[in-house]
Scaffold this motif. Structure first.
Motif, PDB file in Angstrom:
ATOM      1  N   SER A 133      56.951 -37.730  92.431  1.00  0.00           N
ATOM      2  CA  SER A 133      55.986 -38.179  91.423  1.00  0.00           C
ATOM      3  C   SER A 133      54.924 -39.078  92.034  1.00  0.00           C
ATOM      4  CB  SER A 133      56.714 -38.936  90.305  1.00  0.00           C
ATOM      5  OG  SER A 133      57.621 -38.099  89.628  1.00  0.00           O
ATOM      6  N   LEU A 134      55.346 -39.955  92.962  1.00  0.00           N
ATOM      7  CA  LEU A 134      54.395 -40.836  93.652  1.00  0.00           C
ATOM      8  C   LEU A 134      53.405 -40.025  94.471  1.00  0.00           C
ATOM      9  CD1 LEU A 134      53.403 -43.589  94.683  1.00  0.00           C
ATOM     10  CD2 LEU A 134      55.185 -43.474  96.438  1.00  0.00           C
ATOM     11  N   LEU A 135      53.912 -39.069  95.235  1.00  0.00           N
ATOM     12  CA  LEU A 135      53.041 -38.258  96.080  1.00  0.00           C
ATOM     13  C   LEU A 135      52.051 -37.447  95.248  1.00  0.00           C
ATOM     14  CD1 LEU A 135      52.269 -37.236  98.889  1.00  0.00           C
ATOM     15  CD2 LEU A 135      54.067 -35.486  98.666  1.00  0.00           C
ATOM     16  N   SER A 136      52.535 -36.853  94.156  1.00  0.00           N
ATOM     17  CA  SER A 136      51.649 -36.054  93.308  1.00  0.00           C
ATOM     18  C   SER A 136      50.575 -36.926  92.677  1.00  0.00           C
ATOM     19  CB  SER A 136      52.453 -35.319  92.226  1.00  0.00           C
ATOM     20  OG  SER A 136      53.071 -36.232  91.342  1.00  0.00           O
ATOM     21  N   VAL A 146      54.376 -45.224  83.560  1.00  0.00           N
ATOM     22  CA  VAL A 146      53.373 -46.246  83.877  1.00  0.00           C
ATOM     23  C   VAL A 146      53.105 -46.313  85.375  1.00  0.00           C
ATOM     24  CG1 VAL A 146      52.847 -48.712  83.795  1.00  0.00           C
ATOM     25  CG2 VAL A 146      53.918 -47.604  81.837  1.00  0.00           C
ATOM     26  N   GLY A 147      54.152 -46.200  86.184  1.00  0.00           N
ATOM     27  CA  GLY A 147      53.982 -46.266  87.629  1.00  0.00           C
ATOM     28  C   GLY A 147      53.109 -45.147  88.155  1.00  0.00           C
ATOM     29  N   GLN A 148      53.383 -43.925  87.714  1.00  0.00           N
ATOM     30  CA  GLN A 148      52.604 -42.768  88.144  1.00  0.00           C
ATOM     31  C   GLN A 148      51.150 -42.895  87.702  1.00  0.00           C
ATOM     32  OE1 GLN A 148      53.533 -38.989  86.240  1.00  0.00           O
ATOM     33  NE2 GLN A 148      53.450 -37.937  88.215  1.00  0.00           N
ATOM     34  N   ILE A 149      50.941 -43.324  86.471  1.00  0.00           N
ATOM     35  CA  ILE A 149      49.587 -43.508  85.951  1.00  0.00           C
ATOM     36  C   ILE A 149      48.846 -44.585  86.738  1.00  0.00           C
ATOM     37  CG2 ILE A 149      48.269 -44.332  83.958  1.00  0.00           C
ATOM     38  CD1 ILE A 149      50.441 -43.008  82.187  1.00  0.00           C
ATOM     39  N   GLY A 150      49.533 -45.712  87.010  1.00  0.00           N
ATOM     40  CA  GLY A 150      48.907 -46.807  87.735  1.00  0.00           C
ATOM     41  C   GLY A 150      48.504 -46.421  89.143  1.00  0.00           C
ATOM     42  N   VAL A 151      49.369 -45.692  89.842  1.00  0.00           N
ATOM     43  CA  VAL A 151      49.058 -45.248  91.202  1.00  0.00           C
ATOM     44  C   VAL A 151      47.841 -44.328  91.193  1.00  0.00           C
ATOM     45  CG1 VAL A 151      49.873 -43.809  93.114  1.00  0.00           C
ATOM     46  CG2 VAL A 151      51.382 -45.525  92.117  1.00  0.00           C
ATOM     47  N   GLY A 152      47.825 -43.352  90.290  1.00  0.00           N
ATOM     48  CA  GLY A 152      46.693 -42.432  90.212  1.00  0.00           C
ATOM     49  C   GLY A 152      45.396 -43.149  89.905  1.00  0.00           C
ATOM     50  N   PHE A 153      45.457 -44.117  88.993  1.00  0.00           N
ATOM     51  CA  PHE A 153      44.268 -44.879  88.608  1.00  0.00           C
ATOM     52  C   PHE A 153      43.704 -45.653  89.792  1.00  0.00           C
ATOM     53  CE2 PHE A 153      42.409 -48.914  87.304  1.00  0.00           C
ATOM     54  CZ  PHE A 153      41.470 -48.513  86.361  1.00  0.00           C
TER      55      PHE A 153
END
Length: 268
Positions: free
Chosen positions: A5-8, A217-224
Motif C-alpha cells: 500500500s505504501l509503495l502504490s 489515512v496513512g496511504q492518503i497522507g503519503v500520496g498527498f
C-alpha cells in the motif's frame, strides 16, 4: 499500512505530481498505472481527490505572490491584476458548466485505456503541428490575453474532461493557437488550474459523499505529500525551460506512449 500500500501510494503520488501540470495527461497516466499495479485505494476516490489537492497546493505555493497580488489588486478596474482575474474567470466558466453537465457520462463511459491511448495520440499530433505552424506570438503576458481569447482557452480546457487529453495540454494548445507566448501560456495554465481543480475536487467530494472513506489515512497522507513535493519540482522546472525546449517533446512522448498502449491492448 503494509509495504504494498505504501509503495502504490508513492508511485501514484509521483505520477500525479509529474503529469498534472505537463501536457501529457495526469488522469490518463493514473488510469494506466492503476491498471498496471492493480491499485486499490479507499472507496469514493478519496485517494485520487487527495493527491489532486496536493498538486493544487503546490501551484498555490509557487504562485502565492501572484495570487495574493491578484486577490488584493483585482478590485482596481484597469489594473493588471483586474485583467488577470477576468481572464481566469472567463477561461474557468466553460469547464465549470460543461463539467457539471457531463461529469457522469464521461466518468462512466470514457475512463478506459483505449480512450486514453487515442486521446494521447491525437493531443500529441496537435501539439507538434501547432508548435510547427503557429504564427509568431502576439500576447506575451497573462493580462494581455483578453476576454475572447480567454473564453477560447476555456473551451479548450473543457476538452480535457476526456481522459488522456490533459487539462494543461488543452489549455496550453488553445493559448498557443490564439497567439499567447509559451511561458505566458504555461503560467496561465497553472493559474487557471487553481479554480478549476479546486472546483473539480469539491464537486468530486460532493458526488462521492455517500461512499467517502478516510480509513486509509496513512496511504492518503503519503500520496498527498509525495504529490505536493514532486509537483513543486516539476512546475519550477517547466517554467524555467519551456521557453527553450517548447512543447514538441511532450507531443512526441504522448504519441509514443499512446502507440505503446494500443500495442499492449492488442496483445492483452
Amino acid at each position: 499500512m503494509d509495504f504494498a500500500s505504501l509503495l502504490s501510494a508513492v508511485l501514484m503520488g509521483i505520477v500525479e505530481g509529474v503529469t498534472e501540470f505537463l501536457p501529457i495527461s495526469s488522469t490518463g497516466h493514473l488510469i494506466l498505472l492503476g491498471e498496471a499495479i492493480g491499485f486499490q485505494g479507499p472507496p469514493g476516490k478519496t485517494f485520487e481527490i487527495s493527491i489532486q489537492f496536493g498538486a493544487i497546493l503546490a501551484v498555490i505555493w509557487l504562485f502565492r505572490a501572484t495570487l495574493i497580488r491578484i486577490a488584493f489588486g483585482m478590485w482596481r478596474r484597469g489594473s493588471a491584476e483586474y485583467y488577470y482575474a477576468i481572464n481566469i474567470l472567463l477561461a474557468f466558466l466553460p469547464a465549470m458548466v460543461l463539467g457539471a453537465t457531463l461529469y457522469g457520462y464521461i466518468t462512466s463511459l470514457l475512463y478506459t485505456p483505449l480512450v486514453v491511448a487515442l486521446a494521447l495520440i491525437a493531443g500529441g499530433i496537435a501539439i507538434i503541428v501547432i508548435e510547427k505552424l503557429r504564427a509568431a506570438p502576439t500576447i506575451h503576458t497573462v493580462p494581455e490575453i483578453g476576454p475572447v481569447a480567454a473564453l477560447l482557452i476555456g473551451f479548450g480546457q473543457a476538452l480535457a474532461m476526456v481522459p488522456g487529453t490533459s487539462r494543461s495540454g488543452a489549455t496550453i494548445i488553445s493559448a498557443l493557437l490564439v497567439g499567447v507566448e509559451r511561458r505566458a501560456a504555461a503560467e496561465f495554465s497553472f493559474l487557471l488550474a487553481v479554480p478549476t481543480m479546486l472546483a473539480a475536487t469539491v464537486f468530486s467530494l460532493w458526488k462521492n459523499r455517500d461512499v467517502l472513506d478516510v480509513s486509509a489515512v496513512g496511504q492518503i497522507g503519503v500520496g498527498f505529500v509525495v504529490t505536493f513535493v514532486v509537483a513543486l519540482v516539476v512546475v519550477r522546472w517547466l517554467m524555467g525551460v519551456i521557453g527553450r525546449i517548447g512543447f514538441t517533446p511532450f507531443g512526441w512522448y504522448r504519441i509514443v506512449l499512446g502507440v505503446l498502449i494500443l500495442g499492449w491492448l492488442a496483445v492483452a
